[in-house]
Write a protein that holds these residues in place. Structure first.
Motif, PDB file in Angstrom:
ATOM      1  N   ILE A  21      69.220  44.104  28.092  1.00 52.06           N
ATOM      2  CA  ILE A  21      68.435  44.693  29.158  1.00 52.06           C
ATOM      3  C   ILE A  21      69.234  44.624  30.452  1.00 52.06           C
ATOM      4  CG2 ILE A  21      66.287  44.546  30.462  1.00 52.06           C
ATOM      5  CD1 ILE A  21      65.084  43.141  28.057  1.00 52.06           C
ATOM      6  N   VAL A  22      69.506  45.753  31.049  1.00 59.33           N
ATOM      7  CA  VAL A  22      70.243  45.804  32.310  1.00 59.33           C
ATOM      8  C   VAL A  22      69.252  46.011  33.425  1.00 59.33           C
ATOM      9  CG1 VAL A  22      72.027  46.987  33.619  1.00 59.33           C
ATOM     10  CG2 VAL A  22      72.214  46.808  31.145  1.00 59.33           C
ATOM     11  N   ALA A  42      73.206  35.154  32.249  1.00 59.60           N
ATOM     12  CA  ALA A  42      72.358  35.457  31.096  1.00 59.60           C
ATOM     13  C   ALA A  42      70.992  34.802  31.234  1.00 59.60           C
ATOM     14  CB  ALA A  42      73.035  34.992  29.814  1.00 59.60           C
ATOM     15  N   GLN A  43      69.973  35.571  30.964  1.00 60.21           N
ATOM     16  CA  GLN A  43      68.605  35.067  30.902  1.00 60.21           C
ATOM     17  C   GLN A  43      68.077  35.431  29.506  1.00 60.21           C
ATOM     18  OE1 GLN A  43      66.992  33.251  33.161  1.00 60.21           O
ATOM     19  NE2 GLN A  43      68.723  33.298  34.584  1.00 60.21           N
ATOM     20  N   MET A 147      56.871  44.928  24.823  1.00 60.64           N
ATOM     21  CA  MET A 147      57.780  43.780  24.807  1.00 60.64           C
ATOM     22  C   MET A 147      58.980  44.015  25.718  1.00 60.64           C
ATOM     23  SD  MET A 147      60.041  42.645  21.556  1.00 60.64           S
ATOM     24  CE  MET A 147      60.801  44.267  21.677  1.00 60.64           C
ATOM     25  N   LYS A 148      59.560  45.224  25.661  1.00 59.96           N
ATOM     26  CA  LYS A 148      60.705  45.533  26.514  1.00 59.96           C
ATOM     27  C   LYS A 148      60.313  45.529  27.988  1.00 59.96           C
ATOM     28  CE  LYS A 148      62.471  48.955  23.560  1.00 59.96           C
ATOM     29  NZ  LYS A 148      63.268  50.183  23.355  1.00 59.96           N
ATOM     30  N   PHE A 156      64.743  39.039  31.958  1.00 61.28           N
ATOM     31  CA  PHE A 156      65.554  38.628  30.811  1.00 61.28           C
ATOM     32  C   PHE A 156      66.658  39.653  30.567  1.00 61.28           C
ATOM     33  CE2 PHE A 156      61.357  36.693  29.732  1.00 61.28           C
ATOM     34  CZ  PHE A 156      61.760  35.374  29.867  1.00 61.28           C
ATOM     35  N   THR A 157      67.858  39.157  30.272  1.00 62.94           N
ATOM     36  CA  THR A 157      68.985  40.047  29.985  1.00 62.94           C
ATOM     37  C   THR A 157      69.264  40.151  28.486  1.00 62.94           C
ATOM     38  OG1 THR A 157      70.541  38.204  30.234  1.00 62.94           O
ATOM     39  CG2 THR A 157      70.081  39.533  32.187  1.00 62.94           C
ATOM     40  N   LEU A 158      68.690  39.255  27.695  1.00 60.93           N
ATOM     41  CA  LEU A 158      68.900  39.298  26.247  1.00 60.93           C
ATOM     42  C   LEU A 158      67.669  38.756  25.544  1.00 60.93           C
ATOM     43  CD1 LEU A 158      71.084  39.909  24.067  1.00 60.93           C
ATOM     44  CD2 LEU A 158      71.652  37.481  24.117  1.00 60.93           C
TER      45      LEU A 158
END
Length: 217
Positions: A21-22, A42-43, A147-148, A156-158
């Motif tokens: 997720i960017v 990273a989150q 969810m996304k 969150f990035t991952l």
């Protein structure tokens, strides 16, 4: 992972595992052509996607709807099973004077009905699993979008899916597991209330849901 929920697993793998997720702010701030890569801290979060599909209100309503649809078929199978059991008991209790011809006739009748019972039960289970998979697949598609959105809004990035038995996540802080948070968020946006508890049923066709797998801690 249960073989009858490959649709949910494939969907989770495609949309969730892993989901990069960017943040929109970074994408907008970067110049079009000459932008240098920006290192982002990273989150990471974890989700048991299949468990979330079954746990959300809409998933529970869908599963109960499929179960209700197959209640008449279940009753038919139970009746036939009782009949087969009764014929077997009658044969066991038959006197020793029963002729070989009559014994063979009864055995053939039992065998015929038992084959029918097995065939009907297998057909019903296959149809039940197919309908359940289809119903929950529709829920999974909508839940994946929610969810996304939840992941992006919380920075969150991952996002990693830990539904599969062979998950590579060996340990994680409990705070990184967001399954229930995503379920709660989806329940709010879907507007679907939790279903009433289903009445106990002795021989309901078994669902093929995988056993709930807690996220790694």
């Amino acid at each position: 992972m249960n073989r009858n929920l490959t649709l949910l697993t494939a969907l989770a793998a495609a949309l969730v595992s892993p989901l990069a997720i960017v943040p929109a702010a970074v994408a907008q701030a970067a110049p079009a052509a000459a932008a240098a890569p920006v290192a982002m801290p990273a989150q990471i979060a974890l989700i048991a996607f299949e468990q979330a599909v079954f746990a959300c209100n809409e998933g529970q309503v869908a599963a109960q709807g499929v179960q209700k649809k197959y209640e008449p078929k279940k009753a038919q199978i139970e009746t036939l099973a009782t009949e087969v059991d009764s014929l077997k008991k009658q044969l066991q209790a038959a006197p020793a004077t029963l002729s070989d011809e009559e014994r063979a006739s009864r055995l053939r009748a039992i065998d015929t009905k038992e084959k029918q019972l097995n065939r009907d039960a297998e057909d019903a289970q296959t149809a039940y699993n197919t309908d359940l998979q289809e119903a929950l697949g529709k829920v999974a598609q909508k839940l994946s979008v929610s969810m996304k959105n939840y992941s992006q809004s919380h920075g969150f990035t991952l996002l990693l899916d830990v539904s599969a038995q062979g998950s590579n996540v060996l340990w994680a802080l409990p705070s990184t597991e967001i399954t229930q948070a995503v379920v709660d968020d989806y329940n709010k946006t879907s507007g679907i209330a939790a279903p009433a508890p289903a009445a106990p049923s002795a021989a309901r066709p078994r669902t093929t849901a995988p056993a709930a797998k807690p996220a790694a801690k």
